[in-house]
Design an enzyme around this catalytic site. Sequence first.
Site, PDB file in Angstrom:
ATOM      1  N   TRP A  35      -6.232  -2.741  -0.716  1.00  0.00           N
ATOM      2  CA  TRP A  35      -7.358  -3.370  -1.400  1.00  0.00           C
ATOM      3  C   TRP A  35      -8.589  -2.490  -1.422  1.00  0.00           C
ATOM      4  CZ3 TRP A  35      -6.603  -6.729  -4.869  1.00  0.00           C
ATOM      5  CH2 TRP A  35      -5.479  -7.559  -4.797  1.00  0.00           C
ATOM      6  N   ASP A  45     -15.514  -6.782   1.816  1.00  0.00           N
ATOM      7  CA  ASP A  45     -14.552  -7.678   1.176  1.00  0.00           C
ATOM      8  C   ASP A  45     -13.883  -8.464   2.292  1.00  0.00           C
ATOM      9  OD1 ASP A  45     -12.361  -8.908   0.032  1.00  0.00           O
ATOM     10  OD2 ASP A  45     -11.605  -7.111  -0.977  1.00  0.00           O
ATOM     11  N   LYS A  64      -7.251 -17.730   0.094  1.00  0.00           N
ATOM     12  CA  LYS A  64      -6.576 -17.433   1.358  1.00  0.00           C
ATOM     13  C   LYS A  64      -6.885 -18.521   2.391  1.00  0.00           C
ATOM     14  CE  LYS A  64      -5.910 -13.233  -0.440  1.00  0.00           C
ATOM     15  NZ  LYS A  64      -4.614 -12.719  -0.898  1.00  0.00           N
TER      16      LYS A  64
END
Length: 363
Positions: A101, A175, A199
Amino acid sequence: MKRPYNFSAGPAALPAEVLQQAAAEMLDWHGSGMSVMEMSHRGKEFISIYEQAEADVRELLAVPSTFKILFMQGGGIGENAIVPLNLSRGGKADFVLTGSWSRKSAKEAAKYCSAHIAADNTESGVTTIPAAEQWQLSRYAAYVHLCTNETIDGIEFHELPDLKALGSDAPLVVDISSHMASRPVDWSRVGLAFGGAQKNIGPAGLTLVFVREDLLGHALATCPSAFNYKNVAEADSMYNTPPTWGIYMAGLVFQWLKAQGGIAGIERRNIAKAQLLYDYIDGSQLYVNRISPNCRSRMNVPFQLRDESRNAAFLAGAHQAGLLQLKGHKSVGGMRASIYNAMPIEGVQALVGYMKAFEKESA
């Protein structure tokens, strides 16, 4: 009815109590005669939902008053563009690459600014976090970007770096998509944090952004108005129609978290779940986790079978045992157990029990 245990990396399992409450309120929210999905985002009913959700997440995460909380759309991938459009001023931003990511973030940001790679764990085989003292930070970076929990690779920062101690005055951008609300945040070290909700917080479609007020108002002229943090902040996340259902569901999750003892309570549970699973893997002859123990993720636990010819049999047996979505990401293979806040300790116990039985059968 006993539900299976869902180990999906996202969209992920939600607390059963939250799903039950949403189902009960689906047709008529609190006597309004409307479903939340049918409400005007500017009506008093939805404004009350939004205001409670904002207040609850600020309380749970102890977000300082100097930060604005924005409820947006676009997910983490969207923020990979929205952050440089708002903060880079067309200059340089530093990126610490620790997995899939953070690499995506740097690649996307390079469309809008100069993306400088300050550190990269490729040489370690993507198993560690490069020591902060070795980061090659730029002198005049607009910000420094980290992915503090790599969902695919299973790497987590257990402490945020102190950029000032490293000689940088740049704000830290993090993030936090896959461990948001699983542990406290040291806001004194953060300029901006963002995360997709799917999530730990709610359904896909909602993104939370926590941005320090002094970072507002610097968007590039080419930044779409709906993605300009200043516009969104001034409109209390109502600059355009926000993801109303996602905000409602997140609000229910925030209330559920408060009932679990808040962030301190859920963190204790997350530590226990992760330790149970890692301890078994480390003592096993069949399974292996290759991430350095000092940066293993509490939320996403990747593991491999030493005999990969048994992968299909492992997954088939797990599904029969009510243990769902354990297949690892296609880019890394193997298995992955995502044990977010909503996963009870009983789910991890059931997984470990199955892993033990499968290992015994494979011996």
